[in-house]
Scaffold this active site. Structure first.
Site, PDB file in Angstrom:
ATOM      1  N   ALA A 279       0.812  -1.213   0.000  1.00 43.96           N
ATOM      2  CA  ALA A 279       0.000   0.000   0.000  1.00 43.96           C
ATOM      3  C   ALA A 279       0.845   1.262   0.000  1.00 43.96           C
ATOM      4  O   ALA A 279       0.453   2.281  -0.552  1.00 43.96           O
ATOM      5  CB  ALA A 279      -0.923  -0.001   1.218  1.00 43.96           C
ATOM      6  N   SER A 280       2.026   1.211   0.605  1.00 43.33           N
ATOM      7  CA  SER A 280       2.835   2.420   0.724  1.00 43.33           C
ATOM      8  C   SER A 280       4.008   2.469  -0.234  1.00 43.33           C
ATOM      9  O   SER A 280       4.725   3.459  -0.281  1.00 43.33           O
ATOM     10  CB  SER A 280       3.359   2.555   2.158  1.00 43.33           C
ATOM     11  OG  SER A 280       4.193   1.461   2.470  1.00 43.33           O
TER      12      SER A 280
ATOM     13  N   VAL B  83       8.994  -2.813  -3.707  1.00 44.55           N
ATOM     14  CA  VAL B  83      10.329  -3.322  -3.418  1.00 44.55           C
ATOM     15  C   VAL B  83      10.900  -3.927  -4.693  1.00 44.55           C
ATOM     16  O   VAL B  83      10.250  -4.742  -5.347  1.00 44.55           O
ATOM     17  CB  VAL B  83      10.300  -4.373  -2.292  1.00 44.55           C
ATOM     18  CG1 VAL B  83      11.706  -4.884  -2.019  1.00 44.55           C
ATOM     19  CG2 VAL B  83       9.696  -3.790  -1.031  1.00 44.55           C
TER      20      VAL B  83
ATOM     21  N   LYS C 181      13.664  -0.438  -1.474  1.00 45.80           N
ATOM     22  CA  LYS C 181      12.291  -0.193  -1.045  1.00 45.80           C
ATOM     23  C   LYS C 181      11.949   1.263  -1.347  1.00 45.80           C
ATOM     24  O   LYS C 181      12.568   2.178  -0.813  1.00 45.80           O
ATOM     25  CB  LYS C 181      12.139  -0.475   0.447  1.00 45.80           C
ATOM     26  CG  LYS C 181      10.718  -0.337   0.959  1.00 45.80           C
ATOM     27  CD  LYS C 181      10.621  -0.804   2.406  1.00 45.80           C
ATOM     28  CE  LYS C 181       9.194  -0.732   2.909  1.00 45.80           C
ATOM     29  NZ  LYS C 181       9.074  -1.233   4.288  1.00 45.80           N
TER      30      LYS C 181
ATOM     31  N   ASP D 257       6.101  -6.788  14.281  1.00 50.58           N
ATOM     32  CA  ASP D 257       5.424  -7.432  13.143  1.00 50.58           C
ATOM     33  C   ASP D 257       6.213  -8.666  12.726  1.00 50.58           C
ATOM     34  O   ASP D 257       6.426  -8.904  11.537  1.00 50.58           O
ATOM     35  CB  ASP D 257       5.285  -6.451  11.979  1.00 50.58           C
ATOM     36  CG  ASP D 257       4.331  -6.982  10.898  1.00 50.58           C
ATOM     37  OD1 ASP D 257       3.510  -7.867  11.217  1.00 50.58           O
ATOM     38  OD2 ASP D 257       4.414  -6.531   9.750  1.00 50.58           O
TER      39      ASP D 257
END
Length: 986
Positions: A611-612, A615, A628, A722
């Site tokens: 979404a952001s 890569v 990235k 995460d």
């Protein structure tokens, strides 16, 4: 044994308006009566919120002098999982002693834990019968003399014979403890002169003599006694049966007492934030007994106001508000306010100085150079930042006119007519304007992406006017810390230095439109991630706008306004410079050596899309790297997240973390990191054509835990938040590296609120995070435990299974999260798994985070299990299931074997929603030994034919290689679950 004072008879009668726990709106409630260490429970009444217990509901217990309260808990019975908490009530023994006849009352249920949903009441019948037997006289003259404070008799006994200081009275209290609690300094001093006095012994409650002395003593001249007790074996931080230290006991002194003893205990090494078994700190104790001076002293000496303790668990502020002590509430709130303010300024090291000197926000505006001298704050950067922040509090608008707003864009205004006076633009309301967000106190960010076109006189040349567009982004040199997630949405708009007249209309950023009566404007920009064509016709009386979307490849934005002036905006780069990132805390970078010129980067393969951003596999200085790239470089939230990830990856230089090469900030925001050719652990487990043996299990498992340990032992400590198999990458030589630090945070005071937010992939999230508690290292250990389960299942069963996939009713991640947190549901470990391995996994997944192992304990335990495997290889290998496709096959020349090539794997999954692309499958043979560690195939394909030049903007990359397609893979469970790569099609 404690003296009995009587017995109590409790009858659980009925409940009403209880909270529904089952899907049918009902519950199956039962009660549990707890008296000391004894428990008795009623039968469950099915399908009701108004239960009535008519049999097996009456219980009797003995009460001794040490019991403080009786607890009655109510649970909802569950056939298939742990019973749900419905509430409890605590009844003080002092109140029960008044019920000398049968007394029936309704008691309101309270939550057992802070987030429990509770309602209703429970009806009890209670009767207390007092014990009428008198205590027997003391048999020992030594004990009698101590209780009578007869120092002469004690001195005679000491001179005549060797005394036994461990002798106990009728209730089991040792002689030295009786003396310590006597508040008789000469008596205690006399006993401590005895060379054989053993003061390290405990009474029946686990107290040392030091515990009792600091609680009972009223003398201020007690330092010598404390010193002697410590010298004779009383540990300053020794715990009693309740987990209390001497510092806790000092708070419970029954007489009004100054902080003298507390000061002495801290000087001797007492831990100010030590927690009891109910997680209470000394600060909690001081608040409970209402000792304002103790609270003040603890706060000034480093007591942590964010620690939750008690039952139910509460922070000191929550506890003070519950007890309604305005003085204590005020003191705690002041500490929190000044701490938050200094944290936002990234000056957390100054917090102790401010609190010690009681400089809080109510006097912060009086700070000047002289104050900083008195505080011994000599670092020029700290002084400048403090004084600037103080000025902003005094006058939020004072700094706005002097703010230097950065931009890399130029607006070229082409005037077809002979316009030599820019004031005409103002008369026609053609000035472009956007709001600038205030960086005043409490606002972590400014709004990014807005810019203002300012006509500049004296720059007219050949009818061209050049004016600068200023972007707006926070510089961490001058404004508050953006590490706290809660600051990201706070916006305080203020007027810009040149406000628009009331009659004007200012369009929204990032696409400002010049409004004029006779102008034509064309704007070309690369600011927005989505490209559009805008056609706007406007007059002072009528304005209409139409919008149509252009193809993704067309990276320009055109705004047409009738009729005569044209403005062109050159592509705008990121609103960041070196100082924005170099000023971040904890990074280990020298000057600007980390800045990478994007022209030196080659983008070869699109590994994944989130979404952001995206890569890529690429090259930098002749070396394969992962790049990235942030999709949007004007969205303030995305930029803040970019800074946070940059702050982590640039600071870490641990061997178990992907190596940080540098970052690009000119034409696009990108982070360049180490490329791990074998991809993620998830994809290795997912590859069902290859065996995953015990050797693979222990090799990769120990490395993964060791990599996590390197984060937890970093200074300051790093919490990943995460952790999952998708974020563990494997290099060509089978080295495990942790990646994706987009949600990671330093475990510092500035991140306390962030660390309490729900983050991560739900199947791997620890239960305490669901309940809103602070994320800790033990939360990461829980996630690693899920990964270890994932590896265990793959090794034993021969196939990969996602966590909780064995539960068909758990179709979505939020169901997994709720079931794991509230129902204690866990992934099912294979029944034939070795017992030691099952126990280790269970320990890492236990609900109480304090019972989980540390990363070091986790690592050492797995090494022991590996030794167990090496000693019993045949037995362990016999429990493994090997699917036919994983059995050794003969070499087949020129056969295309579908497999997961390392280049197909998302090297750095920057978001849970990931689009994975793959390369063309290559010719290879199936090795006779399917062991992963013996697979020496060269996974680094020659990508020279696939190289592509750098795109103008990241969003213009739709096909990094003409022969490669992006394939978006979906699963029925959730978008946050890992994506599965597929072979590339031409």
């Amino acid at each position: 044994m404690a003296r009995k004072i009587g017995s109590v008879r409790i009858e659980v009668l009925e409940g009403r308006n209880l909270v529904p726990m089952d899907s049918n709106g009902m519950s199956d409630p039962y009660g549990v009566v707890i008296v000391g260490d004894k428990k008795k429970k009623t039968k469950a009444i099915k399908h009701t919120l108004f239960p009535k217990w008519e049999s097996d509901n009456c219980f009797e217990f003995d009460i001794d002098v040490n019991l403080l309260a009786i607890t009655v808990e109510v649970y909802d019975w569950d056939r298939f999982s742990s019973d749900d908490r419905m509430g409890l009530t605590n009844i003080p023994v002092s109140q029960i002693q008044e019920y000398i006849v049968d007394t029936t009352k309704w008691y309101t249920l309270q939550p057992m834990k802070p987030n429990d949903k509770v309602s209703g009441e429970i009806k009890l019948k209670i009767r207390f019968d007092k014990d009428k037997t008198l205590p027997p006289p003391e048999k020992s003259p030594f004990i009698k003399a101590i209780k009578d404070n007869d120092t002469q008799a004690i001195e005679l006994m000491m001179n005549k014979a060797k005394l036994d200081y461990t002798i106990c009275d009728n209730e089991g209290t040792p002689a030295i403890h009786i003396a310590a609690a006597s508040n008789n300094i000469p008596l205690i001093t006399m006993l401590l002169k005895g060379s054989d006095a053993r003061v390290s012994i405990r009474d029946q409650h686990g107290n040392t003599p030091l515990h009792l002395f600091v609680q009972k003593n009223v003398s201020l001249n007690c330092e010598d006694i404390i010193n002697k007790l410590i010298e004779r074996g009383c540990g300053i931080n020794d715990e009693n049966n309740l987990g209390e230290t001497a510092l806790h006991k000092a708070c419970l002194a029954t007489v009004v007492q100054k902080t003298t003893i507390v000061e002495q205990l801290l000087q001797k090494g007492a831990i100010i934030n030590h927690q009891t078994k109910t997680r209470d700190t000394p600060l909690h104790y001081a608040i409970k007994v209402g000792k304002v001076e103790f609270v003040r002293f603890f706060l000034q000496n480093g007591a942590n106001v964010m620690i939750e303790g008690g039952k139910p668990s509460r922070t000191p502020l929550e506890l003070a508000k519950e007890l309604g002590n305005p003085q204590i509430i005020s003191k705690v709130e002041k500490v929190i306010e000044i701490s938050d303010w200094l944290n936002e300024l990234q000056l957390e090291t100054l917090i102790p100085k401010f609190i010690k000197n009681e400089i809080y926000m109510d006097v912060i505006t009086d700070i000047n150079e002289g104050t900083l001298d008195l505080l011994n704050i000599s670092v020029s950067g700290q002084r400048t930042k403090l004084l600037r922040a103080v000025r902003k509090i005094k006058d939020p608008l004072s700094l706005s006119s002097n703010s230097s707003l950065r931009s890399n864009s130029l607006i070229h205004v082409e005037n077809d007519n002979n316009n030599n006076n820019n004031n005409n633009n103002n008369n026609n309301n053609s000035q472009e304007q956007c709001n600038i967000n205030n960086d005043s106190l409490g606002s972590g960010n400014r709004n990014s992406g807005g810019f203002k076109a300012q006509n500049q006189n004296n720059t007219l040349n050949n009818n061209n006017v050049e004016s600068k567009s200023t972007g707006n982004l926070n510089s961490l040199k001058n404004i508050h810390n953006v590490n706290n997630d809660n600051n990201e949405d706070k916006k305080n708009n203020i007027l810009s230095p040149n406000p628009i007249p009331a009659s004007s209309s200012a369009p929204a950023a990032p696409s400002p439109v010049a409004i004029g009566s006779n102008t034509t404007t064309t704007t070309t920009t690369a600011i927005a991630a989505t490209t559009t064509t805008l056609t706007t016709t406007a007059t002072t009386e009528d304005k209409t706008t139409t919008e149509s979307t252009t193809p993704p490849q067309q990276q320009q934005q055109t705004t047409t306004i009738t009729p005569t002036k044209t403005t062109t905006v050159t592509p705008e780069g990121p609103n960041l410079d070196v100082s924005d990132l170099s000023v971040l805390k904890h990074i280990n970078l020298d000057s600007d050596s980390w800045v990478i010129d994007e022209k030196t980067l080659t983008y070869n393969v699109l590994l994944g899309t989130g979404a952001s951003g995206k890569v890529y596999k690429g090259t930098f200085n002749g070396q394969e790297v992962a790049i990235k790239v942030l999709k949007s470089f004007t969205d303030k939230k995305d930029i803040a997240e970019f800074k946070k990830e940059f702050q982590i990856v640039s600071a870490l230089r641990a061997p178990g973390v992907v190596y940080f090469h540098g970052a690009g900030i000119k034409d696009k925001l990108c982070i360049v990191m180490e490329y791990c050719s074998r991809g993620s652990l998830y994809h290795i487990l997912k590859d069902d054509t290859t065996q995953f043996t015990w050797d693979n299990f222990f090799n990769l498992g120990t490395q993964a835990i060791n990599s996590l340990d390197s984060l937890h032992n970093w200074t300051p400590q790093v919490l990943h938040r995460d952790l999952k198999s998708l974020n563990l990458l494997v290099t060509e030589n089978w080295t495990v590296k942790i990646c994706d630090f987009g949600l990671s945070r330093f475990d510092t005071g500035s991140n306390l609120e962030t660390l309490g937010k729900l983050r991560g992939t739900y199947a791997y999230v620890a239960p305490e995070v669901y309940f809103g508690k602070k994320y800790t290292t033990k939360s990461d250990v829980y996630s690693m435990g899920i990964i270890l389960w994932e590896m265990t299942y793959r090794c034993i069963k021969g196939t990969h299974l996602l966590p909780y996939a064995e539960y068909p009713h758990l179709k979505f991640d939020y169901q997994i999260l709720i079931s794991s947190a509230k129902k204690d549901v866990r992934p099912t470990t294979p029944e034939n798994a070795p017992e030691s391995l099952k126990n280790l996994i269970a320990r890492t997944l236990v609900k109480d985070s304090t019972l989980r192992p540390t990363t070091l304990e986790f690592y050492e335990e797995l090494l022991k299990i590996r030794d167990e495997y090496n000693a019993n290889r045949e037995q362990w290998d016999s429990i493994r299931t090997i699917p036919p496709q994983q059995l050794p096959k003969p070499i087949i020349n020129e056969e295309i074997i579908p497999s997961i090539d390392s280049n197909n794997i998302n090297n750095n999954n920057n978001n849970n929603n990931t689009t994975v692309t793959s390369e063309k499958p290559k010719l290879r043979y199936q090795p006779s030994n399917s062991n992963l560690l013996n697979n020496n195939n060269n996974n680094n394909n020659n990508d020279s034919d696939n190289n592509i030049s750098e795109p103008a903007t990241t969003d213009s990359i739709t096909k990094p290689i003409s022969k490669v397609k992006e394939q978006l893979l979906t699963r029925t469970r959730s978008s946050s679950s890992p994506m599965e790569p597929k072979s590339i099609k031409k």
